[in-house]
Structures are given as structure tokens and as C-alpha cells.
Motif scaffolding. Sequence first.
Motif, PDB file in Angstrom:
ATOM      1  N   SER A   1       0.709  -1.240   0.067  1.00  0.00           N
ATOM      2  CA  SER A   1       0.191  -0.062  -0.125  1.00  0.00           C
ATOM      3  C   SER A   1       0.947   1.234   0.060  1.00  0.00           C
ATOM      4  O   SER A   1       0.347   2.024  -0.814  1.00  0.00           O
TER       5      SER A   1
ATOM      6  N   ASP B   1       0.690   4.341  -2.883  1.00  0.00           N
ATOM      7  CA  ASP B   1       0.400   5.488  -2.795  1.00  0.00           C
ATOM      8  C   ASP B   1       1.190   6.546  -3.630  1.00  0.00           C
ATOM      9  O   ASP B   1       0.920   7.536  -3.826  1.00  0.00           O
TER      10      ASP B   1
ATOM     11  N   HIS C   1      -2.192   5.630   6.680  1.00  0.00           N
ATOM     12  CA  HIS C   1      -3.254   5.829   5.737  1.00  0.00           C
ATOM     13  C   HIS C   1      -4.194   6.628   6.254  1.00  0.00           C
ATOM     14  O   HIS C   1      -5.284   7.020   5.636  1.00  0.00           O
TER      15      HIS C   1
ATOM     16  N   ALA D   1      -5.912   3.135  -0.933  1.00  0.00           N
ATOM     17  CA  ALA D   1      -4.307   2.950  -1.573  1.00  0.00           C
ATOM     18  C   ALA D   1      -4.447   1.453  -2.212  1.00  0.00           C
ATOM     19  O   ALA D   1      -3.740   1.151  -3.182  1.00  0.00           O
TER      20      ALA D   1
END
Length: 462
Positions: A173, A177, A200, A209
Motif C-alpha cells: 500500500s 500511494d 493511511h 491505497a
Amino acid sequence: MIPVPGYEGRRVAVFGLGRSGITAARALQAGGAIPILWDDGVSGRMQAEVEGFAVEDLTTADWSGFAALVLSPGAPLIHPKPHWSVDKAREAGVPVIGDIELFARALAALPKEQRPRVVAITGTNGKSTTTALIGWVLKSAGLTVHVGGNIGIGVLALPAQTPDAVYVIEVSSYQLDLTTTFAPDVAILTNISPDHLDRHGGMEGYVAAKARIFAAQGPDAVALVGVDESWGQGIASQLSQRVITISTNPSPPRGEGYVAQPGVILKDGESIADLAAARSLPGRHNAQNAAFAYATARALGISHDAAVAGLLSFPGLAHRLEAVGRLGSVRFINDSKATNADAARQALASYPCVFWIAGGVPKAGGIDDLADLFLRVTKAYLIGEAAEAFATTLADTPHVIARTLDDAVAAAAADAASAGGDQIVLLSPACASFDQYPDFEARGEAFRAAVLALGAVPETAS
């Protein structure tokens, strides 16, 4: 190495000189850029200088001259607050990207007929096994395959592009991003459960993400989505490309897809792959991983028979339900990669009873969500910072605080041998390793060493 074009003669800031950062610098330089490197740690800067890179303090640099900032995925982009390099880049209007985005741009610069195909895998759990399994199946079918990304080799350190190649890339993730144009031919989301929420800004940001893996795909691309959770179902319902769902639910959401049950993959209620002979794929979650691999292989034109043959011959992934030894009738399973409770759930659910080694640096919620599986725990051996908290949660489930992994292995082995019959000693920590080990790999190797020190016979497949 994959040279990155598009920045010829231009200065590109690179912050964070771990595996992805130093590899990105090499790839940028190979493409004609002038990478300017910095790291908060002295050792990273020293390595860069030894390789001849320009090292410049980015805290005082003139950012107006940079074409981009290549940010380490370990540095926060937004939450809990942007890294100082991100603030400086944004103030100067400099785009912030990562190594996966550089990889995407390198492929996009090629004429269409010369581009290799890309399979990308993300998810909270199962992504490393699925990545390794897909690589194995595709290689077994005779394709030229390069596996890397968040697993093994950094993506830009993989062999240079050839039209016949398939890149199988695990992406986190954090890496997603930092992408804007990454467009895999087959994109896979294994599952989603709460993790890395501090990075996040909560669950909504984490799900967003993960969903970025599909964002730039074209209409001819394939999206494989795990739909056991509402988050995956929501993502699948919003995609316009070809969507294939993977579920462990016997009655999954409608649409094209596969159902994964222990030892079998089903389509339209009919078995298409019997996994009983696949010793490295025990449990429902591994059937799900196998379904992702099968669907990917078929999407890339591999025959049914070749795809199934690849699944059955898969040797397994280190530190993920890896059989590391046998001592008499006791088998020792290394699941060190289970760094959260959801990953440990998959391991506990794979065996009817275990002598369970758990602990380390706990994630939010600890092992509370595993209470329904405690009946499978013959006895638990608790290590690291989480030991006391886990002991409280286990309550009446037999357990002992062992503190160290060596002590836990010795005690579990003795108890398992005394129990008689076939027994499993399972390391599935449900925790990060950083209180005692630098990473889960080091923890898993320590487990292996402790097992073999008892005189166990090594195993090569689970």
C-alpha cells in the motif's frame, strides 16, 4: 536492471537509500538522469558515495531544480504527517513518486509491441505467497518470468524488459500511494483487513491505497479481486475492466469468478482443480491463493492442465507455512511472516491442533479476534513484548510465557513429543518482530535454527 528514461540530464531527488531507493538511483542514472541522494542515516549515505552517486543534504537543497522526488515507501507521504522531503517537494511543485511508478514509466516509454506483460499483487495477507505461486506457475508453463517488487528483488533491479517477459510484482500500500500511471495487465487484490492504519489515516485511506492497483488499468486488463470482505466487494463493484472475483464463500457475490475451498478450486459449483496433492498449499487461504494463480495463468493464455500442474508442484514460500523440520512424529511449521492476527488466523485454521508459538510486537487488537480458534491450540508458548497481554487473552487456553524463541521451541517440542501421535509445532507470531529480530525473515531463520538444533530432519515442502 531496468533503465528509467524521461529524466535525461535532469536532477532527480532520491530520499531513503534502502533497497528500493538505491536501486531507483541506479535505474535513473542508467536512463540518463542525475540522481541526487540523501538519507537520514549515515550508512545509507556512505553506500551511495561508495557507488559514486551525488549525495546532497536535501534539507538545504534548492528544490526548484528537481524534476521529481523518488520517495522511499518507508517514509510517510501523508499520515501521520508528511515526511519533510514531501513538504519541500510540494512547496516547490515537484512531483512525488516511487519505484513502482518509475517501473511503470519505463515500460510505457517502449513501443507497445515491445512491452512485457505485468502481473501485480497486493492485499493485506497472502500477497507474497500469491506472488511466488504465480511466478512458479508461469515459469513451469515455459514463460520468461521475473518476480520481485515488495518481495525479493526490488522491481527496478529485475532484468531489463524483453517483449516475451512477464513481470510478477508484489506491491505494498505504501508503494501504491506513490503511483499514478501503474497499469498492470493483471492486477490482484487478495484481501483487505485493518493494517497500517496510522500510515493511511484510517481504514478508508488504506482501502483507497489498495484500490490504486486498478486505477490506471485499461479496458483490456484483468482485475482479480478477493471478495470475502465488504471492502473487496465494494472495489469490485466499481471497476470497469474485466473483473474476476475470488471467494472462499460457497455462495459468493454474482459475477465471473472462482470459489476456493480447502483442497479445491470451484467454478460454477464444479471442481476445476483438486489441490489435495499440493502439500505446500494447506488450508482454505492457500486454496484462495491458488485460485488467484490459476485465474492469472488462464488470463495470460496458459492451458488448464499446465496451470494445475504448476499449482501441484509449488514448493512453498519461506516463512509462510513453511515446513522446516520433523522430529519423530512432530512437524515444525515456520509461519514467521504472520505479523498480524489475520495472517495467524490463516495458519491456525490450517491445522486441527497445534502447539502455538506467538508473540513479539503486537498490532492493535492483539489476538482478541482469534478467540474462536483457541480450541485448536493444545498449548501456546508466548514470546516478546506481547507475552503478558496474549496470556491474558488466552485465559483458560493452556499457555506458558517462554520469553525467547529458543525457549519456546524447546518447550513446544518436548510437549508435542509427550502428547504422542502426529503433532504440529507452529510459529505464527501474530506480531511484528522488531522487539527481538530485525525482520520476520530473521525471526523465521532463528526458528529454523532452533528446530534443527534439536536434531530435527529438514523438510523442503509443507
